[in-house]
Design a protein around this motif. Sequence first.
Motif, PDB file in Angstrom:
ATOM      1  N   THR A  50       9.967 -57.449  39.312  1.00 50.25           N
ATOM      2  CA  THR A  50       9.723 -56.888  37.986  1.00 50.25           C
ATOM      3  C   THR A  50       9.599 -58.044  36.995  1.00 50.25           C
ATOM      4  O   THR A  50      10.126 -59.133  37.223  1.00 50.25           O
ATOM      5  N   GLU A  51       8.917 -57.794  35.887  1.00 50.38           N
ATOM      6  CA  GLU A  51       8.658 -58.846  34.917  1.00 50.38           C
ATOM      7  C   GLU A  51       9.927 -59.350  34.239  1.00 50.38           C
ATOM      8  O   GLU A  51       9.942 -60.453  33.690  1.00 50.38           O
ATOM      9  N   ASP A  52      10.984 -58.550  34.261  1.00 48.37           N
ATOM     10  CA  ASP A  52      12.210 -58.967  33.576  1.00 48.37           C
ATOM     11  C   ASP A  52      13.182 -59.705  34.497  1.00 48.37           C
ATOM     12  O   ASP A  52      14.314 -59.987  34.100  1.00 48.37           O
ATOM     13  N   MET A  53      12.761 -60.046  35.723  1.00 43.95           N
ATOM     14  CA  MET A  53      13.619 -60.844  36.598  1.00 43.95           C
ATOM     15  C   MET A  53      13.880 -62.210  35.971  1.00 43.95           C
ATOM     16  O   MET A  53      13.012 -62.783  35.313  1.00 43.95           O
ATOM     17  N   THR A  54      15.075 -62.735  36.194  1.00 35.88           N
ATOM     18  CA  THR A  54      15.440 -64.054  35.682  1.00 35.88           C
ATOM     19  C   THR A  54      15.957 -64.921  36.820  1.00 35.88           C
ATOM     20  O   THR A  54      16.237 -64.435  37.911  1.00 35.88           O
ATOM     21  N   GLY A  55      16.090 -66.219  36.538  1.00 38.17           N
ATOM     22  CA  GLY A  55      16.613 -67.133  37.543  1.00 38.17           C
ATOM     23  C   GLY A  55      15.518 -67.976  38.155  1.00 38.17           C
ATOM     24  O   GLY A  55      14.666 -68.528  37.463  1.00 38.17           O
ATOM     25  N   CYS A  56      15.521 -68.085  39.488  1.00 32.75           N
ATOM     26  CA  CYS A  56      14.497 -68.863  40.183  1.00 32.75           C
ATOM     27  C   CYS A  56      14.303 -68.291  41.587  1.00 32.75           C
ATOM     28  O   CYS A  56      15.044 -67.404  42.026  1.00 32.75           O
ATOM     29  N   ILE A  57      13.283 -68.806  42.273  1.00 30.08           N
ATOM     30  CA  ILE A  57      12.949 -68.337  43.622  1.00 30.08           C
ATOM     31  C   ILE A  57      13.019 -69.517  44.590  1.00 30.08           C
ATOM     32  O   ILE A  57      12.476 -70.592  44.303  1.00 30.08           O
ATOM     33  N   ALA A  81       7.079 -66.070  35.500  1.00 30.12           N
ATOM     34  CA  ALA A  81       7.545 -67.319  34.893  1.00 30.12           C
ATOM     35  C   ALA A  81       8.728 -67.935  35.638  1.00 30.12           C
ATOM     36  O   ALA A  81       9.263 -68.958  35.198  1.00 30.12           O
ATOM     37  N   LEU A  82       9.143 -67.336  36.756  1.00 27.24           N
ATOM     38  CA  LEU A  82      10.304 -67.873  37.472  1.00 27.24           C
ATOM     39  C   LEU A  82       9.940 -69.178  38.187  1.00 27.24           C
ATOM     40  O   LEU A  82       8.942 -69.237  38.905  1.00 27.24           O
ATOM     41  N   PRO A  83      10.740 -70.240  38.027  1.00 28.00           N
ATOM     42  CA  PRO A  83      10.495 -71.471  38.781  1.00 28.00           C
ATOM     43  C   PRO A  83      10.632 -71.211  40.282  1.00 28.00           C
ATOM     44  O   PRO A  83      11.480 -70.426  40.711  1.00 28.00           O
ATOM     45  N   VAL A  84       9.777 -71.881  41.073  1.00 26.71           N
ATOM     46  CA  VAL A  84       9.775 -71.684  42.523  1.00 26.71           C
ATOM     47  C   VAL A  84      10.054 -73.004  43.231  1.00 26.71           C
ATOM     48  O   VAL A  84       9.391 -74.013  42.979  1.00 26.71           O
ATOM     49  N   GLU A 128      14.449 -72.377  33.488  1.00 24.61           N
ATOM     50  CA  GLU A 128      14.155 -70.971  33.226  1.00 24.61           C
ATOM     51  C   GLU A 128      14.865 -70.482  31.970  1.00 24.61           C
ATOM     52  O   GLU A 128      14.282 -69.735  31.172  1.00 24.61           O
ATOM     53  N   ARG A 129      16.105 -70.913  31.769  1.00 27.24           N
ATOM     54  CA  ARG A 129      16.831 -70.530  30.560  1.00 27.24           C
ATOM     55  C   ARG A 129      16.109 -71.046  29.322  1.00 27.24           C
ATOM     56  O   ARG A 129      15.953 -70.331  28.336  1.00 27.24           O
ATOM     57  N   ALA A 130      15.687 -72.311  29.377  1.00 27.12           N
ATOM     58  CA  ALA A 130      14.995 -72.906  28.232  1.00 27.12           C
ATOM     59  C   ALA A 130      13.664 -72.199  27.968  1.00 27.12           C
ATOM     60  O   ALA A 130      13.331 -71.891  26.814  1.00 27.12           O
ATOM     61  N   ASN A 131      12.902 -71.937  29.026  1.00 26.90           N
ATOM     62  CA  ASN A 131      11.610 -71.277  28.859  1.00 26.90           C
ATOM     63  C   ASN A 131      11.769 -69.864  28.317  1.00 26.90           C
ATOM     64  O   ASN A 131      10.984 -69.418  27.476  1.00 26.90           O
ATOM     65  N   ARG A 132      12.804 -69.173  28.806  1.00 25.64           N
ATOM     66  CA  ARG A 132      13.033 -67.805  28.336  1.00 25.64           C
ATOM     67  C   ARG A 132      13.433 -67.810  26.858  1.00 25.64           C
ATOM     68  O   ARG A 132      12.982 -66.968  26.082  1.00 25.64           O
ATOM     69  N   GLY A 133      14.271 -68.775  26.483  1.00 31.14           N
ATOM     70  CA  GLY A 133      14.651 -68.889  25.078  1.00 31.14           C
ATOM     71  C   GLY A 133      13.445 -69.175  24.194  1.00 31.14           C
ATOM     72  O   GLY A 133      13.322 -68.621  23.095  1.00 31.14           O
ATOM     73  N   ARG A 135      10.302 -68.336  24.852  1.00 33.98           N
ATOM     74  CA  ARG A 135       9.470 -67.120  24.771  1.00 33.98           C
ATOM     75  C   ARG A 135      10.083 -66.111  23.802  1.00 33.98           C
ATOM     76  O   ARG A 135       9.365 -65.440  23.056  1.00 33.98           O
ATOM     77  N   MET A 136      11.402 -65.990  23.811  1.00 36.58           N
ATOM     78  CA  MET A 136      12.068 -65.052  22.903  1.00 36.58           C
ATOM     79  C   MET A 136      11.878 -65.477  21.450  1.00 36.58           C
ATOM     80  O   MET A 136      11.638 -64.648  20.570  1.00 36.58           O
ATOM     81  N   LEU A 137      11.969 -66.792  21.198  1.00 32.97           N
ATOM     82  CA  LEU A 137      11.765 -67.298  19.840  1.00 32.97           C
ATOM     83  C   LEU A 137      10.333 -67.050  19.388  1.00 32.97           C
ATOM     84  O   LEU A 137      10.089 -66.642  18.245  1.00 32.97           O
ATOM     85  N   GLU A 138       9.376 -67.280  20.277  1.00 29.27           N
ATOM     86  CA  GLU A 138       7.969 -67.063  19.931  1.00 29.27           C
ATOM     87  C   GLU A 138       7.702 -65.591  19.634  1.00 29.27           C
ATOM     88  O   GLU A 138       6.977 -65.257  18.690  1.00 29.27           O
ATOM     89  N   ALA A 139       8.279 -64.711  20.443  1.00 31.35           N
ATOM     90  CA  ALA A 139       8.087 -63.276  20.216  1.00 31.35           C
ATOM     91  C   ALA A 139       8.717 -62.856  18.891  1.00 31.35           C
ATOM     92  O   ALA A 139       8.134 -62.047  18.146  1.00 31.35           O
ATOM     93  N   ASP A 140       9.891 -63.410  18.586  1.00 29.35           N
ATOM     94  CA  ASP A 140      10.559 -63.093  17.321  1.00 29.35           C
ATOM     95  C   ASP A 140       9.741 -63.599  16.137  1.00 29.35           C
ATOM     96  O   ASP A 140       9.585 -62.892  15.132  1.00 29.35           O
ATOM     97  N   THR A 141       9.192 -64.795  16.260  1.00 33.32           N
ATOM     98  CA  THR A 141       8.364 -65.353  15.184  1.00 33.32           C
ATOM     99  C   THR A 141       7.121 -64.500  14.967  1.00 33.32           C
ATOM    100  O   THR A 141       6.738 -64.226  13.821  1.00 33.32           O
ATOM    101  N   ALA A 142       6.478 -64.076  16.058  1.00 32.10           N
ATOM    102  CA  ALA A 142       5.282 -63.242  15.935  1.00 32.10           C
ATOM    103  C   ALA A 142       5.597 -61.924  15.239  1.00 32.10           C
ATOM    104  O   ALA A 142       4.822 -61.454  14.397  1.00 32.10           O
ATOM    105  N   ARG A 143       6.746 -61.331  15.577  1.00 31.70           N
ATOM    106  CA  ARG A 143       7.144 -60.075  14.933  1.00 31.70           C
ATOM    107  C   ARG A 143       7.392 -60.288  13.437  1.00 31.70           C
ATOM    108  O   ARG A 143       7.000 -59.461  12.605  1.00 31.70           O
ATOM    109  N   ARG A 144       8.034 -61.393  13.103  1.00 32.42           N
ATOM    110  CA  ARG A 144       8.321 -61.675  11.706  1.00 32.42           C
ATOM    111  C   ARG A 144       7.035 -61.911  10.908  1.00 32.42           C
ATOM    112  O   ARG A 144       6.925 -61.489   9.744  1.00 32.42           O
ATOM    113  N   LEU A 145       6.073 -62.574  11.517  1.00 35.23           N
ATOM    114  CA  LEU A 145       4.799 -62.816  10.837  1.00 35.23           C
ATOM    115  C   LEU A 145       4.104 -61.510  10.471  1.00 35.23           C
ATOM    116  O   LEU A 145       3.468 -61.404   9.420  1.00 35.23           O
ATOM    117  N   GLU A 146       4.232 -60.519  11.338  1.00 35.77           N
ATOM    118  CA  GLU A 146       3.583 -59.231  11.091  1.00 35.77           C
ATOM    119  C   GLU A 146       4.169 -58.514   9.874  1.00 35.77           C
ATOM    120  O   GLU A 146       3.511 -57.649   9.293  1.00 35.77           O
TER     121      GLU A 146
END
Length: 212
Positions: A50-57, A81-84, A128-133, A135-146
């Motif tokens: 699923t797209e919401d999986m976290t961690g690595c493979i 986006a999971l590191p392999v 993965e933690r850094a990348n997820r953080g 992505r969350m910041l980018e999504a939050d910024t995009a929402r705020r811009l709207e």
Amino acid sequence: MSDLPAASDQFIHVVDDDEALRDSLVWMLESSGYAVRAFDSAESFLDAYTEDMTGCIVLDVRMPGMSGLEMFDELGRRRCALPVIFITGHGDVPMAVSALKKGAADFIEKPFGERDMLRLVEQCLEQERANRGKRMLEADTARRLEHLTQREREVLDLIIAGKLNKQIADVLGISIKTVEVHRARVMEKMGANSLAELVQNVVTVEPGVAAR
């Protein structure tokens, strides 16, 4: 390394058809404090993915049915986006290097040591933690811009272009005081604590904005 090997919501997904190696990996990782999910084939992992999986493979290159490389390609198509980390035999190194060029995190050659595997896993979890953080910041910024008004957006664009309040006032045909009010509202709505933070966050989401 951190005191806790992984965040509570991170899992190491081990995908290997070799039951003995798979069980050994699971035991090693779990005894080191990691949460692990094991799969005996690429197909079984993809069925559960699923797209919401976290961690690595941790993924074996050679498996019956769908190979590890084929699964990696499919994950790419799904924008996973999971590191392999690939597990390879000696003859599989060229294939693993090819996967690295496509974005795999790393590979480890059999037989491998526990310390080497744990080091790679921790690196991937940190990534993965850094990348997820991010992505969350980018999504939050995009929402705020709207939620900015048209005028606030105009002021923001001019701020990012490096204009001073007086210059913004001249461009928009408004008073400096009005610019200051809009600027304060922009900072508040964007959740920025400084001008540098505001510019960095917006440019990350909209790289072309600085060239306007």
